[in-house]
Design a protein around this motif. Structure first.
Motif: not given
Ligand SMILES: Cc1cc2nc3c(=O)[nH]c(=O)nc-3n(C[C@H](O)[C@H](O)[C@H](O)COP(=O)(O)OP(=O)(O)OC[C@H]3O[C@@H](n4cnc5c(N)ncnc54)[C@H](O)[C@@H]3O)c2cc1C
Length: 284
Positions: A31-33, A71-76, A99-100, A105-112
């Protein structure tokens, strides 16, 4: 810091992605890697095949759906943090996303990715558990919904099967409930040594008639501090009472110990952050 070699697939439909998952061995979803790639670089993960979800349309959205928000799983994290809809109707998610880690990390990381990874120190899992959210998984046998309380199974283990893709997360619109997420972050990467999410409602007399507290960083998976919730529910929340109740935050939990803190330190910190998070929610 170079990963072992792997095959890379970048499907453009969910069906294609599911076919890759069920037809190949040792496949990992990307996902966001932000968790998977570091693990691969350290060679703690050496998947033979990577299936990247980033080109599949319609996995990235935040929408109102009746009394819920989906929310779609790829939502950052960044999209969650800045969503006006979530800020108005489910502020715990933006409070937590903000606060993540750091900006990258917040730009790339996803909720999924965050939920599927089930990191025992992950921030988002604590919020998701507190909100009693539900996760939609799609696999070869169709789709199923998994409740947050059943989703986090253990250390880095979720209820997802290896051939399932988490596609959507569903949270309630809170309509006036008060929320807060506070954490004691370790300095290097910002992960929670202890993090506490709170969602509560107060009636006209100031009594607490609805309360959920999710704790991360303390056990081998996120958990609800049910002992504290039980003590505080139905009561007026004055400072002494909250402090007394917060001492129960680790009741029944096997508190972990690592380079960031001993059992005693973490237990103490969990109590302190429970008090702070409940008070912060009351003032939200
Ligand atoms: C420097 C740094 C600091 C960080 N700080 C924090 C922090 O303070 N708090 C915090 O909570 N996290 C932190 N993280 C971790 C970050 O939150 C990750 O983004 C998150 O854990 C994984 O999301 P991702 O989209 O990057 O997933 P990926 O890394 O791509 O995937 C993670 C795992 O989930 C699986 N997966 C991903 N998407 C799906 C899906 N849709 N369905 C099924 N399985 C899926 C993957 O196969 C993999 O096993 C940090 C990471 C870094 C690098």
């Amino acid at each position: 810091m170079i990963p072992a070699s792997f095959e890379y697939y970048s499907p453009t439909t969910l069906k294609e992605a599911l076919d890759f998952l069920s037809s190949r061995e040792d496949v990992k979803i990307l996902a966001g890697g932000q968790s998977l790639v570091p693990l691969m670089k350290l060679r703690l993960a050496k998947p033979r095949t990577i299936v990247d979800l980033s080109r599949i349309p319609d996995l990235n959205y935040i929408r109102e759906q009746g009394s819920r928000i989906v929310l779609g799983s790829m939502t950052t994290y960044e999209q969650i943090e800045t969503s006006a809809l979530l800020q108005a109707k489910c502020p715990l998610l933006p409070q937590t996303a903000a606060v993540v880690g750091d900006v990258q990390v917040r730009n790339q990381g996803t909720i999924g990715g965050s939920l599927a990874h089930a990191d025992p120190a992950g921030d988002m899992p604590a919020a998701i558990l507190t909100l009693a959210a539900e996760m939609k998984a799609i696999g070869p046998n169709g789709e199923r919904w998994i409740r947050a309380e059943d989703f986090f199974v253990g250390l880095l283990t979720s209820a997802l099967e290896p051939d399932e893709i988490l596609t959507e997360v569903r949270v309630p619109a809170l309509n006036g409930a008060k929320t807060a997420y506070l954490k004691a972050a370790q300095r290097a990467a910002g992960f929670a040594v202890v993090g506490v999410a709170v969602c509560l409602r107060l009636d006209q007399n100031g009594s607490c008639n609805n309360l959920a507290i999710g704790v991360t960083g303390v056990g081998d998976k996120v958990y609800r501090a049910e002992a504290v919730e039980k003590i505080l529910l139905g009561k007026r929340l004055d400072a002494n009472f909250i402090e007394q109740a917060a001492r129960e935050v680790t009741r029944g939990v096997d508190v972990i110990e690592d380079i960031n803190g001993s059992k005693e330190y973490r237990s103490h910190l969990a109590g302190v952050y429970t008090v702070r998070a409940v008070k912060a929610a009351m003032q939200a």
